[in-house]
Write a protein that holds these residues in place. Structure first.
Motif, PDB file in Angstrom:
ATOM      1  N   PRO A 171       0.800  -1.223   0.000  1.00 53.45           N
ATOM      2  CA  PRO A 171       0.000   0.000   0.000  1.00 53.45           C
ATOM      3  C   PRO A 171       0.834   1.275   0.000  1.00 53.45           C
ATOM      4  CG  PRO A 171      -0.010  -1.006   2.178  1.00 53.45           C
ATOM      5  CD  PRO A 171       0.643  -1.989   1.253  1.00 53.45           C
ATOM      6  N   ASP A 172       2.128   1.150   0.302  1.00 52.08           N
ATOM      7  CA  ASP A 172       3.014   2.302   0.221  1.00 52.08           C
ATOM      8  C   ASP A 172       3.368   2.636  -1.228  1.00 52.08           C
ATOM      9  OD1 ASP A 172       4.325  -0.204   0.154  1.00 52.08           O
ATOM     10  OD2 ASP A 172       6.264   0.755   0.550  1.00 52.08           O
ATOM     11  N   ARG A 173       3.278   1.650  -2.111  1.00 52.09           N
ATOM     12  CA  ARG A 173       3.652   1.839  -3.521  1.00 52.09           C
ATOM     13  C   ARG A 173       2.451   2.010  -4.440  1.00 52.09           C
ATOM     14  NH1 ARG A 173       7.341  -3.186  -5.010  1.00 52.09           N
ATOM     15  NH2 ARG A 173       7.170  -2.207  -7.070  1.00 52.09           N
ATOM     16  N   TYR A 174       1.332   1.376  -4.074  1.00 52.77           N
ATOM     17  CA  TYR A 174       0.172   1.365  -4.964  1.00 52.77           C
ATOM     18  C   TYR A 174      -1.108   1.679  -4.206  1.00 52.77           C
ATOM     19  CZ  TYR A 174       3.488  -1.611  -7.531  1.00 52.77           C
ATOM     20  OH  TYR A 174       4.605  -2.118  -8.156  1.00 52.77           O
ATOM     21  N   PHE A 175      -2.095   2.185  -4.929  1.00 54.52           N
ATOM     22  CA  PHE A 175      -3.441   2.299  -4.393  1.00 54.52           C
ATOM     23  C   PHE A 175      -4.099   0.924  -4.437  1.00 54.52           C
ATOM     24  CE2 PHE A 175      -2.791   6.632  -6.200  1.00 54.52           C
ATOM     25  CZ  PHE A 175      -2.873   7.348  -5.016  1.00 54.52           C
ATOM     26  N   SER A 176      -4.777   0.546  -3.359  1.00 56.11           N
ATOM     27  CA  SER A 176      -5.474  -0.734  -3.286  1.00 56.11           C
ATOM     28  C   SER A 176      -6.843  -0.516  -2.661  1.00 56.11           C
ATOM     29  CB  SER A 176      -4.682  -1.751  -2.464  1.00 56.11           C
ATOM     30  OG  SER A 176      -5.475  -2.905  -2.184  1.00 56.11           O
ATOM     31  N   HIS A 177      -7.879  -0.713  -3.436  1.00 57.31           N
ATOM     32  CA  HIS A 177      -9.240  -0.539  -2.930  1.00 57.31           C
ATOM     33  C   HIS A 177      -9.532  -1.515  -1.793  1.00 57.31           C
ATOM     34  CE1 HIS A 177     -13.541   0.212  -2.909  1.00 57.31           C
ATOM     35  NE2 HIS A 177     -13.753  -1.079  -3.022  1.00 57.31           N
ATOM     36  N   ARG A 178      -9.113  -2.756  -1.968  1.00 54.09           N
ATOM     37  CA  ARG A 178      -9.397  -3.763  -0.946  1.00 54.09           C
ATOM     38  C   ARG A 178      -8.641  -3.456   0.346  1.00 54.09           C
ATOM     39  NH1 ARG A 178     -10.871  -9.982  -1.193  1.00 54.09           N
ATOM     40  NH2 ARG A 178     -12.370  -9.045  -2.602  1.00 54.09           N
ATOM     41  N   TYR A 179      -7.392  -3.053   0.255  1.00 55.10           N
ATOM     42  CA  TYR A 179      -6.627  -2.702   1.453  1.00 55.10           C
ATOM     43  C   TYR A 179      -7.281  -1.527   2.168  1.00 55.10           C
ATOM     44  CZ  TYR A 179      -2.725  -1.440   4.479  1.00 55.10           C
ATOM     45  OH  TYR A 179      -1.946  -1.153   5.582  1.00 55.10           O
ATOM     46  N   ALA A 180      -7.710  -0.517   1.406  1.00 52.08           N
ATOM     47  CA  ALA A 180      -8.356   0.644   2.022  1.00 52.08           C
ATOM     48  C   ALA A 180      -9.662   0.247   2.701  1.00 52.08           C
ATOM     49  CB  ALA A 180      -8.613   1.707   0.956  1.00 52.08           C
ATOM     50  N   THR A 181     -10.446  -0.608   2.043  1.00 47.98           N
ATOM     51  CA  THR A 181     -11.712  -1.053   2.627  1.00 47.98           C
ATOM     52  C   THR A 181     -11.479  -1.801   3.935  1.00 47.98           C
ATOM     53  OG1 THR A 181     -12.740  -1.223   0.446  1.00 47.98           O
ATOM     54  CG2 THR A 181     -13.752  -2.472   2.225  1.00 47.98           C
ATOM     55  N   HIS A 182     -10.472  -2.673   3.936  1.00 46.87           N
ATOM     56  CA  HIS A 182     -10.165  -3.444   5.145  1.00 46.87           C
ATOM     57  C   HIS A 182      -9.666  -2.557   6.286  1.00 46.87           C
ATOM     58  CE1 HIS A 182      -9.613  -7.496   2.833  1.00 46.87           C
ATOM     59  NE2 HIS A 182     -10.871  -7.095   2.904  1.00 46.87           N
ATOM     60  N   ASN A 183      -9.165  -1.369   5.939  1.00 44.14           N
ATOM     61  CA  ASN A 183      -8.616  -0.473   6.964  1.00 44.14           C
ATOM     62  C   ASN A 183      -9.474   0.768   7.183  1.00 44.14           C
ATOM     63  OD1 ASN A 183      -5.660  -1.397   7.867  1.00 44.14           O
ATOM     64  ND2 ASN A 183      -5.964  -1.980   5.725  1.00 44.14           N
ATOM     65  N   GLY A 184     -10.675   0.766   6.619  1.00 46.26           N
ATOM     66  CA  GLY A 184     -11.619   1.839   6.879  1.00 46.26           C
ATOM     67  C   GLY A 184     -11.240   3.185   6.302  1.00 46.26           C
ATOM     68  N   THR A 185     -10.523   3.196   5.189  1.00 47.78           N
ATOM     69  CA  THR A 185     -10.132   4.454   4.560  1.00 47.78           C
ATOM     70  C   THR A 185     -10.568   4.456   3.099  1.00 47.78           C
ATOM     71  OG1 THR A 185      -7.958   3.618   3.860  1.00 47.78           O
ATOM     72  CG2 THR A 185      -8.106   4.587   6.053  1.00 47.78           C
ATOM     73  N   ARG A 186     -10.300   5.560   2.426  1.00 50.85           N
ATOM     74  CA  ARG A 186     -10.509   5.663   0.988  1.00 50.85           C
ATOM     75  C   ARG A 186      -9.155   5.551   0.291  1.00 50.85           C
ATOM     76  NH1 ARG A 186     -13.537  11.255   0.297  1.00 50.85           N
ATOM     77  NH2 ARG A 186     -11.761  11.852   1.634  1.00 50.85           N
ATOM     78  N   THR A 187      -9.197   5.349  -1.020  1.00 52.13           N
ATOM     79  CA  THR A 187      -7.942   5.254  -1.752  1.00 52.13           C
ATOM     80  C   THR A 187      -8.106   5.859  -3.136  1.00 52.13           C
ATOM     81  OG1 THR A 187      -6.105   3.770  -2.316  1.00 52.13           O
ATOM     82  CG2 THR A 187      -8.318   3.014  -2.890  1.00 52.13           C
ATOM     83  N   GLY A 188      -6.967   6.171  -3.765  1.00 53.11           N
ATOM     84  CA  GLY A 188      -6.970   6.736  -5.103  1.00 53.11           C
ATOM     85  C   GLY A 188      -6.919   5.660  -6.175  1.00 53.11           C
ATOM     86  N   ARG A 189      -6.608   6.080  -7.378  1.00 52.79           N
ATOM     87  CA  ARG A 189      -6.449   5.179  -8.508  1.00 52.79           C
ATOM     88  C   ARG A 189      -5.119   5.492  -9.188  1.00 52.79           C
ATOM     89  NH1 ARG A 189     -10.108   3.782  -5.943  1.00 52.79           N
ATOM     90  NH2 ARG A 189     -12.194   3.055  -6.603  1.00 52.79           N
ATOM     91  N   GLN A 190      -4.385   4.444  -9.539  1.00 57.62           N
ATOM     92  CA  GLN A 190      -3.174   4.616 -10.318  1.00 57.62           C
ATOM     93  C   GLN A 190      -3.504   4.432 -11.798  1.00 57.62           C
ATOM     94  OE1 GLN A 190      -1.690   2.134  -7.604  1.00 57.62           O
ATOM     95  NE2 GLN A 190      -2.940   0.445  -8.292  1.00 57.62           N
ATOM     96  N   ILE A 191      -2.522   4.698 -12.643  1.00 55.71           N
ATOM     97  CA  ILE A 191      -2.790   4.737 -14.078  1.00 55.71           C
ATOM     98  C   ILE A 191      -1.718   3.977 -14.853  1.00 55.71           C
ATOM     99  CG2 ILE A 191      -1.522   6.893 -14.467  1.00 55.71           C
ATOM    100  CD1 ILE A 191      -3.846   7.738 -16.342  1.00 55.71           C
ATOM    101  N   ALA A 192      -2.132   3.353 -15.931  1.00 58.69           N
ATOM    102  CA  ALA A 192      -1.216   2.748 -16.897  1.00 58.69           C
ATOM    103  C   ALA A 192      -1.527   3.375 -18.241  1.00 58.69           C
ATOM    104  CB  ALA A 192      -1.408   1.237 -16.950  1.00 58.69           C
ATOM    105  N   VAL A 193      -0.482   3.723 -19.010  1.00 56.53           N
ATOM    106  CA  VAL A 193      -0.665   4.468 -20.254  1.00 56.53           C
ATOM    107  C   VAL A 193       0.206   3.891 -21.357  1.00 56.53           C
ATOM    108  CG1 VAL A 193      -0.532   6.751 -21.349  1.00 56.53           C
ATOM    109  CG2 VAL A 193      -1.041   6.586 -18.899  1.00 56.53           C
ATOM    110  N   ILE A 194      -0.339   3.881 -22.586  1.00 57.02           N
ATOM    111  CA  ILE A 194       0.439   3.505 -23.749  1.00 57.02           C
ATOM    112  C   ILE A 194       0.022   4.372 -24.926  1.00 57.02           C
ATOM    113  CG2 ILE A 194      -1.162   1.677 -24.500  1.00 57.02           C
ATOM    114  CD1 ILE A 194       1.386   0.091 -25.353  1.00 57.02           C
ATOM    115  N   GLY A 195       0.999   4.803 -25.733  1.00 55.15           N
ATOM    116  CA  GLY A 195       0.713   5.622 -26.903  1.00 55.15           C
ATOM    117  C   GLY A 195       1.875   5.576 -27.877  1.00 55.15           C
ATOM    118  N   MET A 196       1.644   6.108 -29.073  1.00 53.62           N
ATOM    119  CA  MET A 196       2.675   6.151 -30.111  1.00 53.62           C
ATOM    120  C   MET A 196       3.070   7.597 -30.395  1.00 53.62           C
ATOM    121  SD  MET A 196       1.412   3.403 -32.983  1.00 53.62           S
ATOM    122  CE  MET A 196      -0.251   4.124 -33.071  1.00 53.62           C
ATOM    123  N   THR A 197       4.341   7.808 -30.661  1.00 57.52           N
ATOM    124  CA  THR A 197       4.826   9.136 -31.026  1.00 57.52           C
ATOM    125  C   THR A 197       5.087   9.191 -32.524  1.00 57.52           C
ATOM    126  OG1 THR A 197       7.118   8.459 -30.582  1.00 57.52           O
ATOM    127  CG2 THR A 197       5.876   9.477 -28.787  1.00 57.52           C
TER     128      THR A 197
END
Length: 249
Positions: free
Chosen positions: A223-249
């Protein structure tokens, strides 16, 4: 930002799997939260998305309204934010950063460097079971990609040891995938646990993709490296969302 060798070797492709570090959000959403739908300050989310765009350098982010479906959008331009309800997108257009938001589900990035066709998919258990992976590959083929040329990386996601699902989940899954019992484990006689990344990789191979690489670690366990909805739920908090991106130049 974490990157996959299988995609980094393609000179025209830019990609990245981001965690929670390196942004401007605070508190429960610290710090690179990219979701505006969970209670974070929209201005901070916009700043975080701009940081991601600059870091990847693939163009404007195309962000879907993810609904745990098997729907795939074919894009030739960047849509208005979250106006398309789908859980995967494909494109043959340069300057579009296909983006997937996650907080335990599996982000999947795909590229055919010969045809110049890219894909990005959000594979929660529902979407994966219903065929989001195969549908994404088929959509890429419709734009000229070939199975043998597609390379895939999937990123940080919840692992089997931390994904307790219950007996009804297992029964529903096996009704659709009768040969999938090996994706479940019952540690210490506890309720079943599901190996989502293992199922995702199996589905990629079933779709005819040979070059597949896993990037990152278990979201719940770090949880120090990533947002985890399940970890946050188990600990009574909210959490964010991380992102993965791909594109062409």
């Amino acid at each position: 930002m974490e990157r996959a060798a299988v995609l980094a070797q393609i000179s025209a492709v830019r990609h990245g799997f981001f965690g929670r570090a390196g942004g401007v959000s605070t508190g429960e959403f610290a710090s690179l939260n990219v979701s505006a739908a969970i209670g974070d300050d929209p201005d901070l989310v916009a700043q975080n998305r701009a940081l991601v765009e600059r870091a990847v350098g693939a163009g404007a982010l195309a962000i879907l309204k993810q609904v745990h479906s098997s729907r795939v959008a074919i894009l030739d331009q960047v849509p208005e934010a979250s106006t398309i309800a789908a859980d995967a997108a494909v494109t043959a257009t340069r300057g579009i950063g296909l983006a997937i938001l996650t907080a335990d589900c599996t982000p999947i990035l795909l590229a055919d460097p010969i045809a110049g066709v890219l894909g990005a998919a959000h594979a929660g258990w529902r979407g994966a079971v219903d065929g989001i992976i195969g549908n994404t590959v088929e959509a890429m083929l419709s734009l000229g990609a070939k199975r043998e040329d597609i390379r895939v990386a999937y990123g940080p996601t919840i692992s089997g040891p931390n994904y307790e699902v219950g007996e009804q989940f297992r029964a529903d899954f096996l009704a659709l995938h009768p040969g999938g019992a090996h994706h479940f484990d019952t540690p210490d006689n506890r309720p079943p646990h599901f190996d989502l990344p293992g199922f995702v990789e199996e589905q990629l191979h079933a779709a005819g993709i040979d070059r597949v690489e896993q990037v990152g670690a278990c979201t719940y366990a770090h949880p120090d490296r990533y947002f985890s909805h399940r970890y946050a739920t188990h600990n009574g908090t909210r959490t964010g969302r991380q992102i993965a991106v791909i594109g062409m130049t």
